[in-house]
Design an enzyme around this catalytic site. Sequence first.
Site, PDB file in Angstrom:
ATOM      1  N   ASP A 248      42.199  39.988  31.287  1.00  0.00           N
ATOM      2  CA  ASP A 248      43.220  39.451  31.490  1.00  0.00           C
ATOM      3  C   ASP A 248      43.020  38.045  31.612  1.00  0.00           C
ATOM      4  OD1 ASP A 248      44.286  42.159  31.294  1.00  0.00           O
ATOM      5  OD2 ASP A 248      44.227  42.364  33.379  1.00  0.00           O
ATOM      6  N   GLU A 249      42.170  37.504  30.897  1.00  0.00           N
ATOM      7  CA  GLU A 249      41.973  35.934  31.244  1.00  0.00           C
ATOM      8  C   GLU A 249      42.789  35.127  30.514  1.00  0.00           C
ATOM      9  OE1 GLU A 249      39.605  38.052  30.162  1.00  0.00           O
ATOM     10  OE2 GLU A 249      37.789  37.835  31.464  1.00  0.00           O
TER      11      GLU A 249
ATOM     12  N   LYS B 108      43.114  35.959  26.709  1.00  0.00           N
ATOM     13  CA  LYS B 108      42.352  36.078  25.462  1.00  0.00           C
ATOM     14  C   LYS B 108      43.574  35.932  24.115  1.00  0.00           C
ATOM     15  CE  LYS B 108      40.260  39.726  26.711  1.00  0.00           C
ATOM     16  NZ  LYS B 108      40.605  39.804  28.148  1.00  0.00           N
TER      17      LYS B 108
ATOM     18  N   ASN C  36      42.979  50.271  26.236  1.00  0.00           N
ATOM     19  CA  ASN C  36      42.946  49.927  27.656  1.00  0.00           C
ATOM     20  C   ASN C  36      43.225  48.392  27.727  1.00  0.00           C
ATOM     21  OD1 ASN C  36      40.408  49.333  26.075  1.00  0.00           O
ATOM     22  ND2 ASN C  36      39.028  49.666  27.813  1.00  0.00           N
TER      23      ASN C  36
ATOM     24  N   GLY D 143      45.268  44.892  27.071  1.00  0.00           N
ATOM     25  CA  GLY D 143      46.828  44.471  26.932  1.00  0.00           C
ATOM     26  C   GLY D 143      46.558  43.076  26.654  1.00  0.00           C
ATOM     27  N   HIS D 144      47.010  42.709  25.511  1.00  0.00           N
ATOM     28  CA  HIS D 144      46.892  40.995  25.271  1.00  0.00           C
ATOM     29  C   HIS D 144      48.568  40.563  24.917  1.00  0.00           C
ATOM     30  CE1 HIS D 144      42.506  41.824  23.748  1.00  0.00           C
ATOM     31  NE2 HIS D 144      42.678  41.843  24.963  1.00  0.00           N
TER      32      HIS D 144
ATOM     33  N   THR E  17      42.075  52.892  33.172  1.00  0.00           N
ATOM     34  CA  THR E  17      43.425  52.913  32.385  1.00  0.00           C
ATOM     35  C   THR E  17      43.863  54.150  32.155  1.00  0.00           C
ATOM     36  OG1 THR E  17      42.676  52.445  30.356  1.00  0.00           O
ATOM     37  CG2 THR E  17      43.212  50.409  31.963  1.00  0.00           C
TER      38      THR E  17
ATOM     39  N   GLN F  49      38.786  43.079  27.222  1.00  0.00           N
ATOM     40  CA  GLN F  49      38.137  43.036  28.648  1.00  0.00           C
ATOM     41  C   GLN F  49      37.475  41.821  28.990  1.00  0.00           C
ATOM     42  OE1 GLN F  49      37.574  46.164  26.515  1.00  0.00           O
ATOM     43  NE2 GLN F  49      39.559  46.561  27.033  1.00  0.00           N
TER      44      GLN F  49
ATOM     45  N   SER G 259      48.622  44.485  32.144  1.00  0.00           N
ATOM     46  CA  SER G 259      49.706  44.347  31.002  1.00  0.00           C
ATOM     47  C   SER G 259      49.706  45.735  30.290  1.00  0.00           C
ATOM     48  CB  SER G 259      49.051  43.237  29.945  1.00  0.00           C
ATOM     49  OG  SER G 259      48.871  42.067  30.314  1.00  0.00           O
TER      50      SER G 259
ATOM     51  N   GLY H 280      50.414  48.192  34.408  1.00  0.00           N
ATOM     52  CA  GLY H 280      51.588  47.560  35.421  1.00  0.00           C
ATOM     53  C   GLY H 280      50.817  47.519  36.705  1.00  0.00           C
TER      54      GLY H 280
HETATM   55  P1  GDP Z   1      44.373  39.129  28.067  1.00  0.00           P
HETATM   56  O1  GDP Z   1      44.272  40.671  28.187  1.00  0.00           O
HETATM   57  O2  GDP Z   1      43.177  38.391  28.149  1.00  0.00           O
HETATM   58  O3  GDP Z   1      44.928  38.944  26.615  1.00  0.00           O
HETATM   59  O4  GDP Z   1      45.278  38.720  29.219  1.00  0.00           O
HETATM   60  P2  GDP Z   1      46.721  39.453  29.623  1.00  0.00           P
HETATM   61  O5  GDP Z   1      47.781  39.210  28.396  1.00  0.00           O
HETATM   62  O6  GDP Z   1      46.384  40.793  30.220  1.00  0.00           O
HETATM   63  O7  GDP Z   1      47.152  38.631  30.843  1.00  0.00           O
HETATM   64  C1  GDP Z   1      47.387  37.250  30.731  1.00  0.00           C
HETATM   65  C2  GDP Z   1      48.647  36.907  31.476  1.00  0.00           C
HETATM   66  O8  GDP Z   1      48.728  35.725  31.625  1.00  0.00           O
HETATM   67  C3  GDP Z   1      49.715  37.330  30.486  1.00  0.00           C
HETATM   68  O9  GDP Z   1      50.750  37.671  31.286  1.00  0.00           O
HETATM   69  C4  GDP Z   1      50.358  35.954  29.868  1.00  0.00           C
HETATM   70  O10 GDP Z   1      51.285  35.678  29.406  1.00  0.00           O
HETATM   71  C5  GDP Z   1      49.783  34.981  31.118  1.00  0.00           C
HETATM   72  N1  GDP Z   1      49.249  33.602  30.857  1.00  0.00           N
HETATM   73  C6  GDP Z   1      48.443  33.225  29.829  1.00  0.00           C
HETATM   74  N2  GDP Z   1      48.056  32.138  29.928  1.00  0.00           N
HETATM   75  C7  GDP Z   1      48.552  31.633  30.747  1.00  0.00           C
HETATM   76  C8  GDP Z   1      49.090  30.319  31.550  1.00  0.00           C
HETATM   77  O11 GDP Z   1      48.196  29.421  31.195  1.00  0.00           O
HETATM   78  N3  GDP Z   1      49.727  30.189  32.775  1.00  0.00           N
HETATM   79  C9  GDP Z   1      50.492  31.161  33.260  1.00  0.00           C
HETATM   80  N4  GDP Z   1      51.308  31.199  34.042  1.00  0.00           N
HETATM   81  N5  GDP Z   1      50.473  32.393  32.577  1.00  0.00           N
HETATM   82  C10 GDP Z   1      49.634  32.614  31.505  1.00  0.00           C
HETATM   83  P1  IMO Z   2      42.146  43.182  28.603  1.00  0.00           P
HETATM   84  O1  IMO Z   2      41.551  43.299  27.336  1.00  0.00           O
HETATM   85  C1  IMO Z   2      41.283  44.277  32.638  1.00  0.00           C
HETATM   86  C2  IMO Z   2      39.338  47.804  33.663  1.00  0.00           C
HETATM   87  C3  IMO Z   2      40.178  49.192  34.296  1.00  0.00           C
HETATM   88  C4  IMO Z   2      39.157  49.817  34.982  1.00  0.00           C
HETATM   89  C5  IMO Z   2      37.777  49.454  34.155  1.00  0.00           C
HETATM   90  C6  IMO Z   2      37.522  50.769  33.477  1.00  0.00           C
HETATM   91  O2  IMO Z   2      43.729  43.112  28.635  1.00  0.00           O
HETATM   92  O3  IMO Z   2      41.421  42.190  29.392  1.00  0.00           O
HETATM   93  P2  IMO Z   2      38.700  51.899  31.257  1.00  0.00           P
HETATM   94  O4  IMO Z   2      40.152  52.294  30.886  1.00  0.00           O
HETATM   95  O5  IMO Z   2      38.221  50.733  30.166  1.00  0.00           O
HETATM   96  O6  IMO Z   2      37.943  53.143  31.326  1.00  0.00           O
HETATM   97  O7  IMO Z   2      38.744  51.209  32.683  1.00  0.00           O
HETATM   98  O8  IMO Z   2      38.093  48.351  33.189  1.00  0.00           O
HETATM   99  N1  IMO Z   2      39.752  47.212  32.210  1.00  0.00           N
HETATM  100  C7  IMO Z   2      40.731  46.190  32.446  1.00  0.00           C
HETATM  101  N2  IMO Z   2      41.069  45.446  33.035  1.00  0.00           N
HETATM  102  N3  IMO Z   2      41.758  43.869  31.364  1.00  0.00           N
HETATM  103  C8  IMO Z   2      41.438  44.843  30.655  1.00  0.00           C
HETATM  104  O9  IMO Z   2      41.313  44.596  29.111  1.00  0.00           O
HETATM  105  C9  IMO Z   2      40.692  45.895  30.821  1.00  0.00           C
HETATM  106  N4  IMO Z   2      40.461  47.148  30.283  1.00  0.00           N
HETATM  107  C10 IMO Z   2      39.831  47.895  31.171  1.00  0.00           C
HETATM  108  O10 IMO Z   2      41.021  48.723  34.935  1.00  0.00           O
HETATM  109  O11 IMO Z   2      38.955  49.191  36.309  1.00  0.00           O
HETATM  110 MG    MG Z   3      44.996  42.072  29.337  1.00  0.00          MG
END
Ligand code: GDP
Ligand code: IMO
Ligand code: MG
Length: 429
Positions: free
Chosen positions: A13-14, A16, A38, A40-41, A129, A230, A305, A308
């Site tokens: 969830d960085e 990406k 698993n 959520g981008h 997840t 991840q 993402s 929830g």
């Molecule tokens: P991913 O799984 O690495 O693609 O990241 P996620 O989408 O799961 O989580 C990143 C969250 O941070 C999402 O809700 C994005 O909309 C939000 N986001 C991404 N970049 C920024 C940022 O620079 N600032 C803020 N406030 N939110 C961001």
């Molecule tokens: P993105 O691509 C954050 C975590 C789960 C759990 C562990 C194992 O959005 O960054 P799994 O369902 O893979 O067996 O769960 O990994 N996890 C994530 N945490 N972002 C994800 O993906 C994740 N995918 C799995 O919460 O701790």
């Molecule tokens: Mg994510």
Amino acid sequence: MKVDVILGLQWGDEGKGKIVDVFTPRYDVIARFQGGPNAGHTIEFDGRKFILHTIPSGIFHPDTINVIGNGVIIDPFIFFKEIDCLREAGIHPEKNLLISRRAHLILPSHRLLDAAYETAKGDSKIGSTLKGIGPTYTDKYGRNGLRAGEIQDPDFKTKYNELKSIHMGMIGQCNFDFSQHLIDGLLFDEYEKLWFKAVRRMKEFTMTDSEYYLNRCLDEGQSILAEGAQGTMLDVDFGSYPFVTSSNTIAAGVCSGLGIAPHRIGTVYGVFKAYCTRVGSGPFPTELSDKTGDALRKGGHEFGSTTGRPRRCGWLDLPALKYAVMLNGVDSLVMMKADVLSGQEAISVCTKYDIGGTLTETLPFELSGRKIKPVYKEMKGWGTDLGTITSFEGLPAAVKDYISFIERESGLPVGMVSLGPDRTQTILR
Ligand code: GDP
Ligand code: IMO
Ligand code: MG
């Protein structure tokens, strides 16, 4: 031509998805190399917000081909939920999405197994997840899995039933009563019916031997970006095992997950948040179980993402970041969500771990079960709202200092900074 890579350096969830979307205009092809739904981008532009689970984040650019690589695992039901959502928004993924025949399928019974194993683990559960990730990769490596390319085989249903019956035996052994268990809100039989409906719809998409396709693209001079899911700290080999996912999330996963030879890997972009989050169980040395942690969660909308669930929040962890940089051969860093730190009077960064009185920058073999005390360097915060800043020069001095410190510590440039969720809130240096 080489394959550039975007991947996560922390616990997922960085951001990406956002960065892949921002980079997409530079590439001919975007290819996901591992993980499944698993992930959520999140991608935001023009006041719209999309969350992708299986589909690569380049899908919003119709001239770019998106590939679901062999290292990815697909749940056809979830895949079509995503497809239908995109179509409702006027996007036509069938035009620019290819699926590897070698990608494995997540069966409804894999999802039951995931829930059965988690229930059996009780307090030591992974916090999966519940998308069936562990059991599906287990079947892949145990050589029992079903692949996307087998869907049209006449004996697909027979193979499905054979695997399902093995799973049902295992679920019985776990004493897991699934009669009332809901999979994405549906009872098993209902889910299975819709799963098969989705399997039949898979023929709307082009399946391909993506390893040949991608290597041909490179030979013809096309540019490819590999998208990770991840994060490094969730890698099955190098993450905080057993609290990890079941695939190689690191750059090495690009080779096996797409069929790309190591010498064809190009620039590796490592995405990290200006702080840390983790969703699910497992060690998290810099976790803040206090008001500051709550403020980061609220300010950063840190809720999963995919599930929830509230994300656990903490300060930036440099030993973990440096470990990730080493494992991935990162060339350039992308720092996300600096805007969320606005308003913090002081910002702490963990520079070392204190483990039983010994200071170290090395991640211990057993991150879990150890009393790790983070050693912090305190930095000056910034009060300014960063969301409207459009150039690096326009950043407050305290943000620049924060970035310089990370650059010195990691030995890498921070080439891009994200200051908000929207595509446009991204500044290049
Ligand atoms: P991913 O799984 O690495 O693609 O990241 P996620 O989408 O799961 O989580 C990143 C969250 O941070 C999402 O809700 C994005 O909309 C939000 N986001 C991404 N970049 C920024 C940022 O620079 N600032 C803020 N406030 N939110 C961001
Ligand atoms: P993105 O691509 C954050 C975590 C789960 C759990 C562990 C194992 O959005 O960054 P799994 O369902 O893979 O067996 O769960 O990994 N996890 C994530 N945490 N972002 C994800 O993906 C994740 N995918 C799995 O919460 O701790
Ligand atoms: Mg994510």
